[in-house]
Scaffold this motif. Sequence first.
Motif, PDB file in Angstrom:
ATOM      1  N   ALA A 103      20.050  -2.904  17.263  1.00 19.39           N
ATOM      2  CA  ALA A 103      19.150  -4.126  17.542  1.00 19.39           C
ATOM      3  C   ALA A 103      19.398  -5.217  18.223  1.00 19.39           C
ATOM      4  O   ALA A 103      18.638  -5.776  19.204  1.00 19.39           O
ATOM      5  CB  ALA A 103      18.800  -4.601  16.003  1.00 19.39           C
ATOM      6  N   PHE A 104      20.761  -5.721  18.432  1.00  8.99           N
ATOM      7  CA  PHE A 104      21.103  -6.838  19.327  1.00  8.99           C
ATOM      8  C   PHE A 104      21.327  -6.376  20.563  1.00  8.99           C
ATOM      9  O   PHE A 104      20.799  -7.009  21.425  1.00  8.99           O
ATOM     10  CB  PHE A 104      22.497  -7.159  18.797  1.00  8.99           C
ATOM     11  N   LEU A 105      21.754  -4.829  20.967  1.00 13.01           N
ATOM     12  CA  LEU A 105      21.625  -4.561  22.319  1.00 13.01           C
ATOM     13  C   LEU A 105      20.460  -4.177  22.785  1.00 13.01           C
ATOM     14  O   LEU A 105      20.184  -4.572  23.929  1.00 13.01           O
ATOM     15  CB  LEU A 105      22.487  -3.263  22.279  1.00 13.01           C
ATOM     16  N   TRP A 106      19.410  -3.914  21.973  1.00 16.74           N
ATOM     17  CA  TRP A 106      17.910  -3.586  22.290  1.00 16.74           C
ATOM     18  C   TRP A 106      17.433  -4.686  22.674  1.00 16.74           C
ATOM     19  O   TRP A 106      16.779  -5.014  23.825  1.00 16.74           O
ATOM     20  CB  TRP A 106      17.280  -2.748  20.951  1.00 16.74           C
ATOM     21  N   ALA A 107      17.603  -6.035  22.036  1.00 25.85           N
ATOM     22  CA  ALA A 107      17.145  -7.101  22.283  1.00 25.85           C
ATOM     23  C   ALA A 107      17.681  -7.627  23.704  1.00 25.85           C
ATOM     24  O   ALA A 107      16.817  -8.359  24.398  1.00 25.85           O
ATOM     25  CB  ALA A 107      17.300  -8.225  21.191  1.00 25.85           C
ATOM     26  N   THR A 108      19.007  -7.402  23.778  1.00 22.98           N
ATOM     27  CA  THR A 108      19.525  -7.942  25.179  1.00 22.98           C
ATOM     28  C   THR A 108      18.923  -7.084  26.264  1.00 22.98           C
ATOM     29  O   THR A 108      18.660  -7.713  27.247  1.00 22.98           O
ATOM     30  CB  THR A 108      21.091  -7.589  24.947  1.00 22.98           C
ATOM     31  N   LYS A 109      18.640  -5.733  26.064  1.00 24.63           N
ATOM     32  CA  LYS A 109      18.087  -4.978  27.094  1.00 24.63           C
ATOM     33  C   LYS A 109      16.470  -5.672  27.357  1.00 24.63           C
ATOM     34  O   LYS A 109      16.131  -5.902  28.511  1.00 24.63           O
ATOM     35  CB  LYS A 109      17.902  -3.620  26.846  1.00 24.63           C
ATOM     36  N   CYS A 110      15.720  -6.087  26.326  1.00 22.44           N
ATOM     37  CA  CYS A 110      14.676  -6.281  26.458  1.00 22.44           C
ATOM     38  C   CYS A 110      14.701  -7.818  27.181  1.00 22.44           C
ATOM     39  O   CYS A 110      13.713  -7.895  28.085  1.00 22.44           O
ATOM     40  CB  CYS A 110      13.775  -6.497  25.205  1.00 22.44           C
ATOM     41  N   ALA A 111      15.612  -8.695  26.956  1.00 24.80           N
ATOM     42  CA  ALA A 111      15.620 -10.030  27.548  1.00 24.80           C
ATOM     43  C   ALA A 111      15.646  -9.886  29.306  1.00 24.80           C
ATOM     44  O   ALA A 111      15.316 -10.381  29.962  1.00 24.80           O
ATOM     45  CB  ALA A 111      16.871 -10.781  27.034  1.00 24.80           C
ATOM     46  N   LYS A 112      16.759  -8.759  29.533  1.00 25.60           N
ATOM     47  CA  LYS A 112      17.036  -8.478  30.856  1.00 25.60           C
ATOM     48  C   LYS A 112      15.603  -7.827  31.811  1.00 25.60           C
ATOM     49  O   LYS A 112      15.400  -8.335  32.824  1.00 25.60           O
ATOM     50  CB  LYS A 112      18.152  -7.252  30.914  1.00 25.60           C
ATOM     51  N   ASP A 113      14.805  -7.026  30.889  1.00 25.89           N
ATOM     52  CA  ASP A 113      13.951  -6.351  31.620  1.00 25.89           C
ATOM     53  C   ASP A 113      12.652  -7.491  31.561  1.00 25.89           C
ATOM     54  O   ASP A 113      12.275  -7.459  32.664  1.00 25.89           O
ATOM     55  CB  ASP A 113      13.109  -5.442  30.440  1.00 25.89           C
ATOM     56  N   PHE A 114      12.586  -8.522  30.898  1.00 24.73           N
ATOM     57  CA  PHE A 114      11.659  -9.400  31.113  1.00 24.73           C
ATOM     58  C   PHE A 114      12.196 -10.859  31.560  1.00 24.73           C
ATOM     59  O   PHE A 114      11.223 -11.827  31.624  1.00 24.73           O
ATOM     60  CB  PHE A 114      11.156 -10.064  29.612  1.00 24.73           C
ATOM     61  N   LYS A 115      13.288 -10.526  32.372  1.00 25.29           N
ATOM     62  CA  LYS A 115      14.062 -11.713  32.933  1.00 25.29           C
ATOM     63  C   LYS A 115      14.101 -13.167  32.034  1.00 25.29           C
ATOM     64  O   LYS A 115      13.945 -14.225  32.606  1.00 25.29           O
ATOM     65  CB  LYS A 115      13.262 -12.022  34.243  1.00 25.29           C
ATOM     66  N   TRP A 134      30.379   2.586  24.653  1.00 26.16           N
ATOM     67  CA  TRP A 134      29.794   2.921  25.902  1.00 26.16           C
ATOM     68  C   TRP A 134      28.609   2.145  25.965  1.00 26.16           C
ATOM     69  O   TRP A 134      28.062   1.501  26.898  1.00 26.16           O
ATOM     70  CB  TRP A 134      29.662   4.579  25.988  1.00 26.16           C
ATOM     71  N   LEU A 135      27.853   2.185  24.788  1.00 27.02           N
ATOM     72  CA  LEU A 135      26.569   1.456  24.791  1.00 27.02           C
ATOM     73  C   LEU A 135      26.787  -0.087  24.872  1.00 27.02           C
ATOM     74  O   LEU A 135      26.059  -0.754  25.374  1.00 27.02           O
ATOM     75  CB  LEU A 135      25.834   1.551  23.311  1.00 27.02           C
ATOM     76  N   VAL A 136      27.796  -0.593  24.227  1.00 31.27           N
ATOM     77  CA  VAL A 136      27.968  -2.226  24.240  1.00 31.27           C
ATOM     78  C   VAL A 136      28.540  -2.561  25.914  1.00 31.27           C
ATOM     79  O   VAL A 136      27.929  -3.563  26.420  1.00 31.27           O
ATOM     80  CB  VAL A 136      29.450  -2.527  23.390  1.00 31.27           C
ATOM     81  N   LYS A 137      29.421  -1.570  26.584  1.00 27.75           N
ATOM     82  CA  LYS A 137      29.591  -1.687  27.842  1.00 27.75           C
ATOM     83  C   LYS A 137      28.564  -1.874  28.661  1.00 27.75           C
ATOM     84  O   LYS A 137      28.533  -2.685  29.598  1.00 27.75           O
ATOM     85  CB  LYS A 137      30.815  -0.746  28.285  1.00 27.75           C
ATOM     86  N   ARG A 138      27.365  -0.979  28.436  1.00 27.77           N
ATOM     87  CA  ARG A 138      26.149  -1.068  29.418  1.00 27.77           C
ATOM     88  C   ARG A 138      25.307  -2.055  29.139  1.00 27.77           C
ATOM     89  O   ARG A 138      24.843  -2.773  29.862  1.00 27.77           O
ATOM     90  CB  ARG A 138      25.574   0.394  29.344  1.00 27.77           C
ATOM     91  N   GLU A 139      25.046  -2.128  27.897  1.00 27.87           N
ATOM     92  CA  GLU A 139      24.165  -3.282  27.487  1.00 27.87           C
ATOM     93  C   GLU A 139      24.350  -4.774  27.254  1.00 27.87           C
ATOM     94  O   GLU A 139      23.689  -5.709  27.797  1.00 27.87           O
ATOM     95  CB  GLU A 139      23.272  -2.781  26.221  1.00 27.87           C
ATOM     96  N   ALA A 140      25.590  -5.015  26.630  1.00 28.86           N
ATOM     97  CA  ALA A 140      26.153  -6.386  26.505  1.00 28.86           C
ATOM     98  C   ALA A 140      26.457  -6.794  27.914  1.00 28.86           C
ATOM     99  O   ALA A 140      26.567  -8.002  27.992  1.00 28.86           O
ATOM    100  CB  ALA A 140      27.467  -6.514  25.485  1.00 28.86           C
ATOM    101  N   SER A 141      26.904  -6.171  28.809  1.00 26.77           N
ATOM    102  CA  SER A 141      26.986  -6.496  30.313  1.00 26.77           C
ATOM    103  C   SER A 141      25.896  -7.304  30.775  1.00 26.77           C
ATOM    104  O   SER A 141      25.961  -7.811  31.731  1.00 26.77           O
ATOM    105  CB  SER A 141      27.419  -5.526  31.217  1.00 26.77           C
ATOM    106  N   LYS A 142      24.663  -7.152  30.188  1.00 22.37           N
ATOM    107  CA  LYS A 142      23.356  -7.705  30.606  1.00 22.37           C
ATOM    108  C   LYS A 142      23.093  -9.179  30.059  1.00 22.37           C
ATOM    109  O   LYS A 142      22.036  -9.695  30.452  1.00 22.37           O
ATOM    110  CB  LYS A 142      22.137  -6.824  30.316  1.00 22.37           C
TER     111      LYS A 142
END
Length: 410
Positions: A103-115, A134-142
């Motif tokens: 849920a937290f990583l998805w929210a981070t991804k969405c924030a990045k998508d919507f700038k 792996w998922l944290v490395k990819r999404e938390a980096s955003k």
Amino acid sequence: MKKNLKVLLLGYNGANNTGSEARLLAIIEDIRVILGNKALITVPTLNKENLERYLKEDKFLKVAPISSIFFFDIRKLVKEHDVLLLIEGSCYMDTWTSALLWAFLWATKCAKDFKKPSIAYAVDVGHLSSFNRWLVKREASKTDLILTRTESAAHELQKIGVKAPIRTTADCAFTFKTEKEDDEILKEIWPELDSGVVGLAPIDFYLWPVVMRPWGKKENLYKWPYYYSRSKSRVDGSEQLALKWAEEADRIIEKYGKRVALICMEELDEPLAVCIKNKMKKPEMVKIFSSRKYNASTMTNILRSLELLVTSRYHAGVLSLEAQVPQIAIGHDTRLRGFYKELGLENYLLDYMSSEIWYKLKEKVNELLENPKTQQGLLKDGFIQHIGRAHKNPEILKGFLQERGWKVKT
């Protein structure tokens, strides 16, 4: 300069969890100090009724119910707001359930998508499966900025390979303010007190992790489709855990004449507490205090009224620290390990998997009840250090928002 913008606070809200409640209220206070009382704040939750026990909606503070299958709701909320704050302390870990992490990583991804700018606000890092690392490395980096509440958490994120800017502060709960009328609450709730009180704050380690499945036994249901991990061996483990806690509680009562408070920092701890009390020889010397019944102010003042705390809950240690209550931890993840390392209390952190745990616990309990000032210097210095670091959270947040064109209070 932008003003009256919308802030989304995504965390473990509405679970009748004292630590999450204290964090949420402290973070709302931070935001209002920075942006004023007209900042528009939204708090998503799986349980609106629970959240509204201590958080009252008004024109500038909204509670947003979301589905347990959260992807659409979170994406919609992120799109509708101007900044995302991840406010759950146990942010980057799958100890409890992978679903919360996702849920937290998805929210981070969405924030990045919507700038939309995003910040993880005084969070921790714990056990992660290979896939989740792996998922944290990819999404938390955003994330635009990650504030960790311990140095060890920051190092772990760097070790994983997270590229987002990382700074270390301390947990937001250190700045949580209790109500004045709760100062003597333990005596008011327990008027028959005739001796000091030792607090036990246990966790049933054998319930976790919560897993997603389409169906299961009703008694194991957390909230569909999430079920506790249960099996015969796990049920036996829970029973044995309760028995050992009960034996130690009886020993404290018989040897030192103390009363025992069973402290449920989350509503989910209640069944274990009831089981412990039912297994005791002297249950009349015991009282259960649960976050289901008492708010964070009451629970915090109960913690600060103890002679000794034995805890498996991170925030019991945090919230009792101001009163320099001697403490021992029975840990099962990295949160207490990082906290106790910073306090210099590693010798008082016991591994729940150790074969000698209950013997060692007796030794530590004896030591601290017979020499309560043993930890005093470490606890005092630790609180001063952590409260100073916790006050950096709003300072950093203020700068973060100001850099992005928000109008902040000076």
